[in-house]
Design an enzyme around this catalytic site. Structure first.
Site, PDB file in Angstrom:
ATOM      1  N   CYS A   1       0.454   2.585  -4.621  1.00 55.82           N
ATOM      2  CA  CYS A   1      -1.031   4.308  -5.265  1.00 55.82           C
ATOM      3  C   CYS A   1       0.170   5.189  -4.254  1.00 55.82           C
ATOM      4  O   CYS A   1       0.938   4.651  -3.264  1.00 55.82           O
ATOM      5  CB  CYS A   1      -1.435   4.185  -4.479  1.00 55.82           C
TER       6      CYS A   1
ATOM      7  N   HIS B   1       0.636  -1.701   0.723  1.00 56.71           N
ATOM      8  CA  HIS B   1       0.083   0.250  -0.347  1.00 56.71           C
ATOM      9  C   HIS B   1       0.994   1.273  -0.132  1.00 56.71           C
ATOM     10  O   HIS B   1       1.868   1.467   1.279  1.00 56.71           O
ATOM     11  CB  HIS B   1      -0.514  -0.110   1.262  1.00 56.71           C
TER      12      HIS B   1
END
Length: 150
Positions: free
Chosen positions: A146, A86
């Site tokens: 991301c 993440h």
């Protein structure tokens, strides 16, 4: 003279709640690890790998990987940091981001209940990168997450 490929490979699928789990990050690291073993052999390079998967990919372990493993590289060596997990953003506290946000990567323990472990910011990574490029020009950072564009 033997050249060395120093790698730090981080893959996190299974974060503790409330962070959603991912699928494929640890597998990506295993595949990268295998690819690097072949490539290092083809190039007659010594391969020094640190692999951190899921629960072993704590903030402390990632920081230690940069500060004690990757910094061993010399002028003719190559350094590779690969992160799959993440990514996020947080408010820029140093005033160096046009959009007011720092990009971050999330170690496994980043959302601890006591809020004592934090994301790893792009500012921290830049400091580590500066230390590496002072030792070798052969540095590669790959981020599969991301907010990885800055």
């Amino acid at each position: 003279m033997t050249r060395t490929l120093y790698t730090l490979l981080v893959g996190i699928d299974n974060y503790p709640p409330p962070i959603p789990t991912l699928c494929g990050c640890a597998n990506d690291v295993r595949r990268m690890q295998a690819l690097l073993q072949v490539r290092a052999g083809e190039q007659n390079m010594d391969l020094q790998q640190v692999v951190l998967l899921d629960g072993s990919a704590t903030r402390a372990a990632v920081v230690d990987g940069f500060r004690t493993h990757l910094v061993q590289a010399g002028p003719d060596d190559t350094v590779l940091f690969y992160y799959s997990g993440h990514g996020s953003q947080m408010r820029d506290v140093h005033g160096d981001e046009e959009d007011g946000m720092d990009e971050t990567i999330l170690p496994h323990d980043t959302r601890d209940p006591g809020r004592q472990v934090f994301d790893i910011t792009d500012d921290e990574i830049k400091e580590w990168l500066d230390a590496l490029v002072a030792k070798t020009d052969n540095v590669v950072l790959l981020f599969d997450c991301c907010h990885s564009a800055s």
